[in-house]
Motif scaffolding. Structure first.
Motif, PDB file in Angstrom:
ATOM      1  N   CYS A 147      -9.818   2.582  17.453  1.00 49.07           N
ATOM      2  CA  CYS A 147     -10.046   2.495  16.013  1.00 49.07           C
ATOM      3  C   CYS A 147     -10.748   3.768  15.530  1.00 49.07           C
ATOM      4  N   CYS A 148     -11.804   4.173  16.237  1.00 43.42           N
ATOM      5  CA  CYS A 148     -12.537   5.375  15.827  1.00 43.42           C
ATOM      6  C   CYS A 148     -11.657   6.618  15.849  1.00 43.42           C
ATOM      7  N   ASP A 149     -10.759   6.697  16.818  1.00 41.37           N
ATOM      8  CA  ASP A 149      -9.844   7.849  16.861  1.00 41.37           C
ATOM      9  C   ASP A 149      -9.012   7.928  15.587  1.00 41.37           C
ATOM     10  N   VAL A 150      -8.579   6.782  15.075  1.00 44.08           N
ATOM     11  CA  VAL A 150      -7.811   6.748  13.822  1.00 44.08           C
ATOM     12  C   VAL A 150      -8.729   7.082  12.651  1.00 44.08           C
ATOM     13  N   VAL A 151      -9.888   6.456  12.606  1.00 43.03           N
ATOM     14  CA  VAL A 151     -10.826   6.628  11.494  1.00 43.03           C
ATOM     15  C   VAL A 151     -11.267   8.079  11.356  1.00 43.03           C
ATOM     16  N   LYS A 152     -11.512   8.742  12.464  1.00 41.74           N
ATOM     17  CA  LYS A 152     -11.980  10.137  12.426  1.00 41.74           C
ATOM     18  C   LYS A 152     -10.969  11.074  11.786  1.00 41.74           C
ATOM     19  N   GLY A 153      -9.693  10.683  11.776  1.00 37.74           N
ATOM     20  CA  GLY A 153      -8.666  11.528  11.181  1.00 37.74           C
ATOM     21  C   GLY A 153      -8.340  11.183   9.738  1.00 37.74           C
ATOM     22  N   LEU A 154      -9.088  10.240   9.155  1.00 32.58           N
ATOM     23  CA  LEU A 154      -8.784   9.793   7.792  1.00 32.58           C
ATOM     24  C   LEU A 154      -9.280  10.756   6.725  1.00 32.58           C
ATOM     25  N   ASP A 155      -8.545  10.785   5.648  1.00 35.34           N
ATOM     26  CA  ASP A 155      -8.984  11.433   4.418  1.00 35.34           C
ATOM     27  C   ASP A 155      -9.596  10.300   3.591  1.00 35.34           C
ATOM     28  N   VAL A 156     -10.907  10.112   3.715  1.00 38.99           N
ATOM     29  CA  VAL A 156     -11.579   8.953   3.113  1.00 38.99           C
ATOM     30  C   VAL A 156     -11.349   8.867   1.607  1.00 38.99           C
ATOM     31  N   PRO A 157     -11.521   9.938   0.837  1.00 36.51           N
ATOM     32  CA  PRO A 157     -11.256   9.817  -0.602  1.00 36.51           C
ATOM     33  C   PRO A 157      -9.817   9.375  -0.891  1.00 36.51           C
ATOM     34  N   CYS A 158      -8.873   9.844  -0.105  1.00 39.85           N
ATOM     35  CA  CYS A 158      -7.474   9.459  -0.290  1.00 39.85           C
ATOM     36  C   CYS A 158      -7.292   7.966  -0.003  1.00 39.85           C
ATOM     37  N   GLY A 191     -12.057   1.635  -4.569  1.00 37.92           N
ATOM     38  CA  GLY A 191     -11.679   0.531  -5.431  1.00 37.92           C
ATOM     39  C   GLY A 191     -12.851   0.223  -6.345  1.00 37.92           C
ATOM     40  N   SER A 192     -13.269  -1.035  -6.399  1.00 37.28           N
ATOM     41  CA  SER A 192     -14.426  -1.399  -7.232  1.00 37.28           C
ATOM     42  C   SER A 192     -15.732  -1.339  -6.448  1.00 37.28           C
ATOM     43  N   TYR A 193     -15.638  -1.067  -5.155  1.00 37.92           N
ATOM     44  CA  TYR A 193     -16.815  -1.055  -4.277  1.00 37.92           C
ATOM     45  C   TYR A 193     -17.516   0.308  -4.363  1.00 37.92           C
ATOM     46  N   VAL A 194     -18.824   0.278  -4.506  1.00 37.99           N
ATOM     47  CA  VAL A 194     -19.638   1.492  -4.502  1.00 37.99           C
ATOM     48  C   VAL A 194     -20.434   1.505  -3.215  1.00 37.99           C
ATOM     49  N   VAL A 195     -20.281   2.565  -2.427  1.00 40.12           N
ATOM     50  CA  VAL A 195     -20.960   2.673  -1.129  1.00 40.12           C
ATOM     51  C   VAL A 195     -22.467   2.729  -1.346  1.00 40.12           C
ATOM     52  N   LEU A 233       0.825  -1.208   0.000  1.00 37.17           N
ATOM     53  CA  LEU A 233       0.000   0.000   0.000  1.00 37.17           C
ATOM     54  C   LEU A 233       0.855   1.253   0.000  1.00 37.17           C
ATOM     55  N   LEU A 234       1.930   1.248   0.776  1.00 31.62           N
ATOM     56  CA  LEU A 234       2.809   2.415   0.823  1.00 31.62           C
ATOM     57  C   LEU A 234       3.464   2.668  -0.530  1.00 31.62           C
ATOM     58  N   ILE A 235       3.894   1.610  -1.190  1.00 25.41           N
ATOM     59  CA  ILE A 235       4.507   1.760  -2.521  1.00 25.41           C
ATOM     60  C   ILE A 235       3.487   2.306  -3.509  1.00 25.41           C
ATOM     61  N   VAL A 236       2.294   1.721  -3.515  1.00 30.14           N
ATOM     62  CA  VAL A 236       1.240   2.193  -4.417  1.00 30.14           C
ATOM     63  C   VAL A 236       0.913   3.647  -4.123  1.00 30.14           C
ATOM     64  N   GLY A 237       0.781   3.981  -2.851  1.00 29.43           N
ATOM     65  CA  GLY A 237       0.479   5.354  -2.466  1.00 29.43           C
ATOM     66  C   GLY A 237       1.544   6.325  -2.933  1.00 29.43           C
ATOM     67  N   THR A 238       2.789   5.932  -2.802  1.00 31.18           N
ATOM     68  CA  THR A 238       3.888   6.787  -3.241  1.00 31.18           C
ATOM     69  C   THR A 238       3.870   6.957  -4.755  1.00 31.18           C
ATOM     70  N   LEU A 239       3.677   5.868  -5.478  1.00 33.07           N
ATOM     71  CA  LEU A 239       3.672   5.934  -6.938  1.00 33.07           C
ATOM     72  C   LEU A 239       2.490   6.731  -7.474  1.00 33.07           C
ATOM     73  N   CYS A 240       1.349   6.646  -6.786  1.00 35.39           N
ATOM     74  CA  CYS A 240       0.148   7.347  -7.259  1.00 35.39           C
ATOM     75  C   CYS A 240       0.105   8.793  -6.809  1.00 35.39           C
ATOM     76  N   GLY A 241       1.035   9.203  -5.961  1.00 32.79           N
ATOM     77  CA  GLY A 241       1.085  10.586  -5.534  1.00 32.79           C
ATOM     78  C   GLY A 241       0.002  10.970  -4.543  1.00 32.79           C
ATOM     79  N   ALA A 271       0.717  12.615   1.767  1.00 34.16           N
ATOM     80  CA  ALA A 271       1.562  11.973   2.778  1.00 34.16           C
ATOM     81  C   ALA A 271       0.738  11.591   4.002  1.00 34.16           C
ATOM     82  N   GLN A 272      -0.230  12.422   4.385  1.00 32.04           N
ATOM     83  CA  GLN A 272      -1.045  12.114   5.557  1.00 32.04           C
ATOM     84  C   GLN A 272      -1.838  10.837   5.328  1.00 32.04           C
ATOM     85  N   CYS A 273      -2.321  10.650   4.131  1.00 31.02           N
ATOM     86  CA  CYS A 273      -3.075   9.445   3.793  1.00 31.02           C
ATOM     87  C   CYS A 273      -2.202   8.210   3.984  1.00 31.02           C
TER      88      CYS A 273
END
Length: 110
Positions: free
Chosen positions: A55-66, A102-106, A14-22, A25-27
Motif C-alpha cells: 500500500c505504501c509503495d502505491v501511496v508514495k507515488g501519488l499526486d495527492v492534490p490530484c 472533497g469536503s474534508y479538511v486535513v 472515478l475514472l469517468i469523473v477524472g476524465t471529465l475534469c481533466g 493521466a497518472q492520477c
C-alpha cells in the motif's frame, strides 16, 4: 462477488469523473493500484490499521492534490478521509493541515 462489482463501479465512476475534469493521466491510472492495495486500510468501518508495504509503495507515488480532486460525496461515503490521511502520513507523505480533499479538511497532526 457483490463487493467486487461495487469496487469496479466505484473505480469506473472515478475514472469517468477524472476524465471529465481533466485530471492528470497518472492520477487516474494510479486509482486501480490504490483500490487494490489500500482499500482495506481506508474503509469506513473498523479501526485505523498501519498500511502494508505494498500500500505504501502505491501511496508514495501519488499526486495527492490530484487524488483529492477526485474525492466526491460518493467517495466520502466509502472512504474514511481520516484513515486516508493516517495512511498517507504513515507511509511518509507530507499532507499539509488545511488541505482539502472533497469536503474534508486535513487537520493538524495529532
Amino acid at each position: 462477488m457483490a463487493s467486487s462489482s461495487f469496487h469496479f463501479l466505484s473505480l469506473t465512476a472515478l475514472l469517468i469523473v477524472g476524465t471529465l475534469c481533466g485530471v492528470s493521466a497518472q492520477c487516474v491510472t494510479s486509482i486501480p493500484s490504490l483500490v487494490s492495495h489500500c482499500s482495506q486500510y481506508v474503509k469506513i468501518p473498523g479501526p485505523e490499521i498501519r498500511p502494508s508495504k505494498d500500500c505504501c509503495d502505491v501511496v508514495k507515488g501519488l499526486d495527492v492534490p490530484c487524488i483529492c480532486n477526485l474525492v466526491t460525496p460518493e467517495v466520502e461515503k466509502l472512504v474514511s478521509m481520516e484513515k486516508a490521511v493516517f495512511v498517507g502520513r504513515s507511509c511518509g507523505l507530507t499532507i499539509q493541515p488545511g488541505m482539502k480533499c472533497g469536503s474534508y479538511v486535513v487537520p493538524p497532526h495529532a
